[in-house]
Design a protein around this motif. Structure first.
Motif, PDB file in Angstrom:
ATOM      1  N   ILE A  27       6.317  -0.017   4.802  1.00  0.00           N
ATOM      2  CA  ILE A  27       5.271  -0.256   3.803  1.00  0.00           C
ATOM      3  C   ILE A  27       4.652  -1.628   4.030  1.00  0.00           C
ATOM      4  O   ILE A  27       3.422  -1.787   3.990  1.00  0.00           O
ATOM      5  CB  ILE A  27       5.844  -0.136   2.373  1.00  0.00           C
ATOM      6  N   GLY A  28       5.493  -2.617   4.289  1.00  0.00           N
ATOM      7  CA  GLY A  28       4.987  -3.968   4.527  1.00  0.00           C
ATOM      8  C   GLY A  28       4.075  -4.036   5.740  1.00  0.00           C
ATOM      9  O   GLY A  28       3.026  -4.704   5.704  1.00  0.00           O
ATOM     10  N   ARG A  29       4.437  -3.345   6.815  1.00  0.00           N
ATOM     11  CA  ARG A  29       3.580  -3.325   8.012  1.00  0.00           C
ATOM     12  C   ARG A  29       2.250  -2.662   7.700  1.00  0.00           C
ATOM     13  O   ARG A  29       1.186  -3.132   8.135  1.00  0.00           O
ATOM     14  CB  ARG A  29       4.286  -2.603   9.156  1.00  0.00           C
ATOM     15  N   ALA A  30       2.294  -1.558   6.964  1.00  0.00           N
ATOM     16  CA  ALA A  30       1.058  -0.858   6.618  1.00  0.00           C
ATOM     17  C   ALA A  30       0.153  -1.735   5.775  1.00  0.00           C
ATOM     18  O   ALA A  30      -1.057  -1.824   6.025  1.00  0.00           O
ATOM     19  CB  ALA A  30       1.379   0.444   5.876  1.00  0.00           C
ATOM     20  N   VAL A  31       0.724  -2.406   4.792  1.00  0.00           N
ATOM     21  CA  VAL A  31      -0.074  -3.287   3.921  1.00  0.00           C
ATOM     22  C   VAL A  31      -0.703  -4.406   4.743  1.00  0.00           C
ATOM     23  O   VAL A  31      -1.900  -4.698   4.617  1.00  0.00           O
ATOM     24  CB  VAL A  31       0.790  -3.853   2.784  1.00  0.00           C
ATOM     25  N   GLU A  32       0.090  -5.045   5.577  1.00  0.00           N
ATOM     26  CA  GLU A  32      -0.414  -6.157   6.384  1.00  0.00           C
ATOM     27  C   GLU A  32      -1.573  -5.716   7.282  1.00  0.00           C
ATOM     28  O   GLU A  32      -2.598  -6.400   7.377  1.00  0.00           O
ATOM     29  CB  GLU A  32       0.712  -6.739   7.231  1.00  0.00           C
ATOM     30  N   ASN A  33      -1.415  -4.561   7.921  1.00  0.00           N
ATOM     31  CA  ASN A  33      -2.455  -4.112   8.852  1.00  0.00           C
ATOM     32  C   ASN A  33      -3.679  -3.564   8.131  1.00  0.00           C
ATOM     33  O   ASN A  33      -4.811  -3.745   8.597  1.00  0.00           O
ATOM     34  CB  ASN A  33      -1.876  -3.071   9.809  1.00  0.00           C
TER      35      ASN A  33
END
Length: 218
Positions: A27-33
């Motif tokens: 989820i964190g990677r998706a939000v960041e990207n």
């Protein structure tokens, strides 16, 4: 009586590996990207919080339109838009009160340029892309440009590692479920007729993605 996802989902064969709740890291990677690609992102814990986010995000006096979205139904946005205590202009109520078919279709096209257009998405890649498709295009027509502001609501179960996985999810999760819904609701098959890969939002503040830490929609 309104149709429920539970009416058809349990008997529909899907690739369940592309409909799982992701890790916090994913989820964190998706939000960041997504944010790197120009999307505003709000992460909430529940459907109720997602509805509260919309209520606070859309200003009084705005014209509001939506595309069909099981997720919007599940967070009770559709009921709120039609019956809730708000100061928005509800375009769906206006459109479906039009009896003439040609006038109603023209109003649907005009509503693509609503102040705020709300909808769902079929897949989100951790790399920051959104994937959606329609049979008619009445939903995704507003997404890239037509609507002044766009709010996309999605369960985190639609997050998958790559764009290829997102396209696979569209074919092997979203389409089978939507096809069954369409047959139940309209008596016709659905189709991945018009497809969108939303890679970047170049207009600051235009598109907000509300991610819900629940398994919602398809």
């Amino acid at each position: 009586m309104s149709q429920q996802k539970s009416d058809y989902a349990p008997d529909t064969e899907i690739d369940a590996s592309l409909d799982e709740l992701p890790t916090d890291e994913a989820i964190g990677r998706a939000v960041e990207n997504l944010e790197s690609n120009g999307f505003d992102v709000v992460v909430v814990d529940s459907a109720a919080e997602a509805l509260e986010t919309i209520q606070s995000h859309v200003p009084a006096g705005a014209s509001v339109m939506n595309g069909h979205s099981t997720t919007l139904e599940e967070i009770e946005f559709m009921t709120y838009l039609s019956e809730g205590d708000h100061e928005w202009e509800s375009l769906p109520d206006e459109i479906w009160s039009i009896e003439d078919d040609a006038e109603r279709q023209a109003a649907r096209r005009e509503a693509q340029t609503a102040d705020y257009f709300l909808g769902g998405i079929n897949a989100i890649a951790e790399t920051g892309e959104l994937v959606a498709a329609d049979r008619s295009g009445s939903r995704i027509g507003a997404y890239p440009f037509a609507a002044s502001n766009l709010v996309i609501v999605s369960g985190v179960n639609k997050i998958v590692p790559t764009l290829d996985d997102a396209l696979d999810r569209l074919e092997s999760v979203a389409y089978p479920l939507e096809n069954e819904r369409a047959k139940e609701a309209y008596g016709v098959d659905s189709a991945i007729a018009k497809q969108l890969i939303f890679r970047q939002e170049l207009e600051e503040g235009r598109t907000t993605v509300v991610l819900v830490r629940e398994q919602l929609g398809y």
